[in-house]
Write a protein that holds these residues in place. Sequence first.
Motif, PDB file in Angstrom:
ATOM      1  N   ALA A  38      42.241   8.696  62.289  1.00 32.96           N
ATOM      2  CA  ALA A  38      41.962   7.335  62.772  1.00 32.96           C
ATOM      3  C   ALA A  38      43.254   6.545  62.970  1.00 32.96           C
ATOM      4  CB  ALA A  38      41.043   6.600  61.790  1.00 32.96           C
ATOM      5  N   GLU A  39      44.288   6.897  62.203  1.00 33.28           N
ATOM      6  CA  GLU A  39      45.594   6.245  62.312  1.00 33.28           C
ATOM      7  C   GLU A  39      46.488   6.956  63.336  1.00 33.28           C
ATOM      8  OE1 GLU A  39      46.461   3.425  60.809  1.00 33.28           O
ATOM      9  OE2 GLU A  39      44.562   3.285  59.731  1.00 33.28           O
ATOM     10  N   GLN A  40      45.895   7.777  64.178  1.00 33.80           N
ATOM     11  CA  GLN A  40      46.598   8.514  65.226  1.00 33.80           C
ATOM     12  C   GLN A  40      47.594   9.533  64.681  1.00 33.80           C
ATOM     13  OE1 GLN A  40      45.372   8.006  68.367  1.00 33.80           O
ATOM     14  NE2 GLN A  40      44.011   6.658  67.259  1.00 33.80           N
ATOM     15  N   GLU A  41      47.356  10.033  63.473  1.00 31.38           N
ATOM     16  CA  GLU A  41      48.155  11.115  62.909  1.00 31.38           C
ATOM     17  C   GLU A  41      47.389  12.415  63.149  1.00 31.38           C
ATOM     18  OE1 GLU A  41      51.106  11.046  61.637  1.00 31.38           O
ATOM     19  OE2 GLU A  41      51.384   8.916  61.220  1.00 31.38           O
ATOM     20  N   GLN A  42      48.075  13.425  63.657  1.00 37.84           N
ATOM     21  CA  GLN A  42      47.443  14.729  63.807  1.00 37.84           C
ATOM     22  C   GLN A  42      47.385  15.355  62.420  1.00 37.84           C
ATOM     23  OE1 GLN A  42      50.250  16.443  66.612  1.00 37.84           O
ATOM     24  NE2 GLN A  42      48.593  16.570  68.107  1.00 37.84           N
ATOM     25  N   ALA A  43      46.218  15.651  61.932  1.00 41.46           N
ATOM     26  CA  ALA A  43      46.077  16.243  60.602  1.00 41.46           C
ATOM     27  C   ALA A  43      45.084  17.396  60.664  1.00 41.46           C
ATOM     28  CB  ALA A  43      45.606  15.194  59.603  1.00 41.46           C
ATOM     29  N   TYR A  44      45.411  18.485  59.988  1.00 40.28           N
ATOM     30  CA  TYR A  44      44.595  19.688  60.005  1.00 40.28           C
ATOM     31  C   TYR A  44      44.534  20.292  58.612  1.00 40.28           C
ATOM     32  CZ  TYR A  44      46.140  19.312  64.842  1.00 40.28           C
ATOM     33  OH  TYR A  44      46.434  18.846  66.086  1.00 40.28           O
ATOM     34  N   ARG A  45      43.437  20.940  58.290  1.00 35.57           N
ATOM     35  CA  ARG A  45      43.346  21.709  57.048  1.00 35.57           C
ATOM     36  C   ARG A  45      44.070  23.031  57.279  1.00 35.57           C
ATOM     37  NH1 ARG A  45      38.162  24.456  54.061  1.00 35.57           N
ATOM     38  NH2 ARG A  45      39.412  25.367  52.411  1.00 35.57           N
ATOM     39  N   ILE A  46      44.964  23.380  56.348  1.00 31.20           N
ATOM     40  CA  ILE A  46      45.714  24.625  56.517  1.00 31.20           C
ATOM     41  C   ILE A  46      45.494  25.610  55.384  1.00 31.20           C
ATOM     42  CG2 ILE A  46      47.498  23.623  57.979  1.00 31.20           C
ATOM     43  CD1 ILE A  46      49.326  23.658  55.472  1.00 31.20           C
ATOM     44  N   GLY A  47      44.776  25.233  54.337  1.00 28.02           N
ATOM     45  CA  GLY A  47      44.562  26.184  53.252  1.00 28.02           C
ATOM     46  C   GLY A  47      44.054  25.512  51.998  1.00 28.02           C
ATOM     47  N   SER A  48      44.129  26.250  50.909  1.00 33.17           N
ATOM     48  CA  SER A  48      43.678  25.724  49.622  1.00 33.17           C
ATOM     49  C   SER A  48      44.580  26.252  48.518  1.00 33.17           C
ATOM     50  CB  SER A  48      42.225  26.123  49.362  1.00 33.17           C
ATOM     51  OG  SER A  48      42.107  27.530  49.345  1.00 33.17           O
ATOM     52  N   VAL A  49      44.541  25.592  47.387  1.00 33.81           N
ATOM     53  CA  VAL A  49      45.328  25.987  46.226  1.00 33.81           C
ATOM     54  C   VAL A  49      44.376  26.585  45.201  1.00 33.81           C
ATOM     55  CG1 VAL A  49      46.837  25.155  44.377  1.00 33.81           C
ATOM     56  CG2 VAL A  49      46.953  24.115  46.669  1.00 33.81           C
ATOM     57  N   LYS A  50      44.697  27.780  44.762  1.00 40.08           N
ATOM     58  CA  LYS A  50      43.847  28.470  43.794  1.00 40.08           C
ATOM     59  C   LYS A  50      44.709  29.004  42.662  1.00 40.08           C
ATOM     60  CE  LYS A  50      40.446  29.880  47.179  1.00 40.08           C
ATOM     61  NZ  LYS A  50      39.703  30.984  47.762  1.00 40.08           N
ATOM     62  N   PRO A  51      44.152  29.087  41.446  1.00 36.56           N
ATOM     63  CA  PRO A  51      44.920  29.659  40.337  1.00 36.56           C
ATOM     64  C   PRO A  51      45.203  31.135  40.592  1.00 36.56           C
ATOM     65  CG  PRO A  51      42.821  28.748  39.560  1.00 36.56           C
ATOM     66  CD  PRO A  51      42.834  28.638  41.040  1.00 36.56           C
ATOM     67  N   ARG A  52      46.368  31.550  40.228  1.00 32.37           N
ATOM     68  CA  ARG A  52      46.745  32.951  40.386  1.00 32.37           C
ATOM     69  C   ARG A  52      46.150  33.748  39.239  1.00 32.37           C
ATOM     70  NH1 ARG A  52      52.872  34.612  41.812  1.00 32.37           N
ATOM     71  NH2 ARG A  52      52.246  36.257  43.234  1.00 32.37           N
ATOM     72  N   GLN A  53      45.556  34.874  39.538  1.00 29.05           N
ATOM     73  CA  GLN A  53      44.901  35.692  38.527  1.00 29.05           C
ATOM     74  C   GLN A  53      45.864  36.684  37.870  1.00 29.05           C
ATOM     75  OE1 GLN A  53      41.746  34.988  37.583  1.00 29.05           O
ATOM     76  NE2 GLN A  53      41.909  33.331  39.066  1.00 29.05           N
ATOM     77  N   GLU A  54      46.791  37.244  38.633  1.00 31.51           N
ATOM     78  CA  GLU A  54      47.722  38.243  38.114  1.00 31.51           C
ATOM     79  C   GLU A  54      49.141  37.884  38.516  1.00 31.51           C
ATOM     80  OE1 GLU A  54      46.677  42.146  39.449  1.00 31.51           O
ATOM     81  OE2 GLU A  54      44.603  41.950  38.821  1.00 31.51           O
ATOM     82  N   ASN A  55      50.092  38.355  37.746  1.00 26.68           N
ATOM     83  CA  ASN A  55      51.511  38.173  38.057  1.00 26.68           C
ATOM     84  C   ASN A  55      51.882  36.724  38.307  1.00 26.68           C
ATOM     85  OD1 ASN A  55      51.918  41.013  37.981  1.00 26.68           O
ATOM     86  ND2 ASN A  55      51.111  41.156  40.045  1.00 26.68           N
ATOM     87  N   ALA A  56      51.369  35.845  37.451  1.00 19.30           N
ATOM     88  CA  ALA A  56      51.680  34.423  37.591  1.00 19.30           C
ATOM     89  C   ALA A  56      53.170  34.192  37.422  1.00 19.30           C
ATOM     90  CB  ALA A  56      50.900  33.608  36.566  1.00 19.30           C
ATOM     91  N   ILE A  57      53.702  33.227  38.134  1.00 18.22           N
ATOM     92  CA  ILE A  57      55.117  32.895  38.047  1.00 18.22           C
ATOM     93  C   ILE A  57      55.346  32.063  36.793  1.00 18.22           C
ATOM     94  CG2 ILE A  57      56.976  31.590  39.143  1.00 18.22           C
ATOM     95  CD1 ILE A  57      55.617  32.238  41.825  1.00 18.22           C
ATOM     96  N   GLU A  58      56.390  32.388  36.068  1.00 15.50           N
ATOM     97  CA  GLU A  58      56.742  31.658  34.858  1.00 15.50           C
ATOM     98  C   GLU A  58      58.119  31.041  35.056  1.00 15.50           C
ATOM     99  OE1 GLU A  58      57.766  32.491  30.176  1.00 15.50           O
ATOM    100  OE2 GLU A  58      56.607  33.968  31.300  1.00 15.50           O
ATOM    101  N   LEU A  59      58.221  29.732  34.916  1.00  7.87           N
ATOM    102  CA  LEU A  59      59.511  29.053  35.025  1.00  7.87           C
ATOM    103  C   LEU A  59      60.174  29.068  33.654  1.00  7.87           C
ATOM    104  CD1 LEU A  59      58.514  26.005  37.212  1.00  7.87           C
ATOM    105  CD2 LEU A  59      59.579  28.134  37.932  1.00  7.87           C
ATOM    106  N   VAL A  60      61.397  29.549  33.606  1.00  4.88           N
ATOM    107  CA  VAL A  60      62.136  29.640  32.345  1.00  4.88           C
ATOM    108  C   VAL A  60      63.424  28.847  32.498  1.00  4.88           C
ATOM    109  CG1 VAL A  60      63.259  31.203  30.723  1.00  4.88           C
ATOM    110  CG2 VAL A  60      61.186  31.931  31.927  1.00  4.88           C
ATOM    111  N   GLY A  61      63.717  27.990  31.505  1.00  8.43           N
ATOM    112  CA  GLY A  61      64.997  27.282  31.540  1.00  8.43           C
ATOM    113  C   GLY A  61      64.896  25.816  31.654  1.00  8.43           C
TER     114      GLY A  61
END
Length: 61
Positions: A38-61
């Motif tokens: 409505a504000e004249q911005e082109q907007a589209y759905r591109i995907g979804s965020v889902k929890p990772r089941q295996e090999n999850a990334i772990e941030l260390v540090g």
Amino acid sequence: MAIVVGGPIAPSPTNMGIGMVLAVAPEKAAQVLAQLNAEQEQAYRIGSVKPRQENAIELVG
């Protein structure tokens, strides 16, 4: 839910051409898309965020 805002941008080594991405609760996606368009911005759905089941990334540090 992932929504991209804006038209295509020319790809470069640091820019993949998607534009701005919003992470929106699935139940709010239709409302957000309608408001952006409505504000004249082109907007589209591109995907979804889902929890990772295996090999999850772990941030260390």
